[in-house]
Write a protein that holds these residues in place. Structure first.
Motif, PDB file in Angstrom:
ATOM      1  N   UNK A  35      33.563 -53.502 128.693  1.00  8.71           N
ATOM      2  CA  UNK A  35      32.687 -53.355 128.233  1.00  8.71           C
ATOM      3  C   UNK A  35      33.229 -54.423 126.764  1.00  8.71           C
ATOM      4  N   UNK A  36      34.258 -54.437 125.906  1.00  9.79           N
ATOM      5  CA  UNK A  36      34.945 -55.382 124.983  1.00  9.79           C
ATOM      6  C   UNK A  36      35.134 -56.740 125.547  1.00  9.79           C
ATOM      7  N   UNK A  37      35.108 -56.580 126.743  1.00 14.94           N
ATOM      8  CA  UNK A  37      34.964 -58.086 127.070  1.00 14.94           C
ATOM      9  C   UNK A  37      33.920 -59.302 128.124  1.00 14.94           C
ATOM     10  N   UNK A  38      32.818 -58.274 127.640  1.00 15.52           N
ATOM     11  CA  UNK A  38      31.703 -58.902 128.753  1.00 15.52           C
ATOM     12  C   UNK A  38      31.117 -58.473 127.579  1.00 15.52           C
ATOM     13  N   UNK A  39      29.391 -59.626 128.182  1.00  9.75           N
ATOM     14  CA  UNK A  39      28.154 -60.189 127.838  1.00  9.75           C
ATOM     15  C   UNK A  39      27.783 -58.409 127.952  1.00  9.75           C
ATOM     16  N   UNK A  40      26.391 -57.981 127.391  1.00  8.49           N
ATOM     17  CA  UNK A  40      25.816 -57.000 127.435  1.00  8.49           C
ATOM     18  C   UNK A  40      25.429 -56.764 128.482  1.00  8.49           C
ATOM     19  N   UNK A  41      25.279 -55.350 128.488  1.00  8.76           N
ATOM     20  CA  UNK A  41      25.154 -55.264 130.322  1.00  8.76           C
ATOM     21  C   UNK A  41      23.713 -54.189 130.319  1.00  8.76           C
ATOM     22  N   UNK A  42      22.703 -54.408 130.853  1.00  9.17           N
ATOM     23  CA  UNK A  42      21.286 -53.747 130.855  1.00  9.17           C
ATOM     24  C   UNK A  42      21.403 -52.481 130.627  1.00  9.17           C
ATOM     25  N   UNK A  43      21.222 -51.484 131.365  1.00  7.97           N
ATOM     26  CA  UNK A  43      21.175 -50.089 131.768  1.00  7.97           C
ATOM     27  C   UNK A  43      21.260 -49.924 132.674  1.00  7.97           C
ATOM     28  N   UNK A  44      19.964 -50.794 133.165  1.00 10.43           N
ATOM     29  CA  UNK A  44      19.961 -50.512 134.499  1.00 10.43           C
ATOM     30  C   UNK A  44      20.994 -51.072 135.377  1.00 10.43           C
ATOM     31  N   UNK A  45      21.832 -51.907 134.879  1.00  8.67           N
ATOM     32  CA  UNK A  45      23.493 -52.242 135.382  1.00  8.67           C
ATOM     33  C   UNK A  45      24.337 -50.878 136.254  1.00  8.67           C
ATOM     34  N   UNK A  46      24.066 -49.660 135.708  1.00 16.04           N
ATOM     35  CA  UNK A  46      24.453 -48.520 135.753  1.00 16.04           C
ATOM     36  C   UNK A  46      23.868 -47.797 137.044  1.00 16.04           C
ATOM     37  N   UNK A  47      22.803 -48.466 137.837  1.00 15.42           N
ATOM     38  CA  UNK A  47      22.257 -47.711 138.936  1.00 15.42           C
ATOM     39  C   UNK A  47      22.653 -47.804 140.010  1.00 15.42           C
TER      40      UNK A  47
END
Length: 183
Positions: A35-47
């Motif tokens: 995560x420190x190196x990537x664009x923000x992910x939506x919460x749904x990304x982790x589904x």
């Protein structure tokens, strides 16, 4: 055209939506590391549902020749994803170029698997996909990735100012390129 590659220690292959749980496990396992190196992910990304949709989309894009993501497996652990390499913005015709991105599981960093996998994928892009040029864009703060890409023979071409929004900040990225040495 071949889409699966073996190296001394690794297997590289694209995945379809049937691997959504494995891909999700890979991302969950490395969430804090990536995560420190990537664009923000939506919460749904982790589904599983999200990953299934992404895999389905990426697989179709691969078949159309516009995108290619290899997932990396260690040959001794053929069910566990230990990394990924993607080639995006694939341009054909007079350009024959693309951009590369890569991720290695935090438990497998600094053991040369990343270099082994990326070197294999680059070779495939040059030999089988006929790319002339591969570009890499790396956050100026990501010294480990810059060192890694230099070991692979990439040359720094400049700085892309305010290139990507990471952690709510527009950051400069260093631009690197590798020209096909086999042409």
């Amino acid at each position: 055209m071949n889409f699966e590659y073996n190296t001394e220690h690794l297997l590289l292959k694209p995945l379809n939506e049937h691997y959504a749980r494995s891909v999700l496990a890979f991302y969950q396992n490395n969430r804090e590391y990536f995560e420190p190196w990537e664009p923000a992910r939506p919460d749904s990304f982790y589904t599983v549902s999200y990953q299934s949709k992404v895999l389905n989309y990426e697989y179709k894009e691969m078949l159309e020749g516009r995108f290619l993501r290899f997932y990396i497996f260690h040959r001794q652990e053929p069910l566990k994803i230990i990394g990924s390499i993607c080639f995006q913005n694939i341009l054909k015709g007079p350009y024959q170029n693309c951009s590369i991105g890569y991720k290695i599981d935090h438990d497998y960093v600094r053991n040369h698997y990343g270099q082994e996998a990326v070197a294999c994928a680059i070779s495939a892009m040059f030999h089988e996909h006929h790319m002339h040029r591969i570009e890499a864009y790396i956050s100026a703060n990501n010294t480990a990735s810059i060192k890694f890409i230099n070991k692979l023979g990439f040359t720094k071409e400049g700085t892309a100012l305010s290139f990507a929004k990471i952690n709510d900040q527009w950051l400069d990225f260093e631009q690197y390129a590798l020209i096909n040495p086999y042409e």
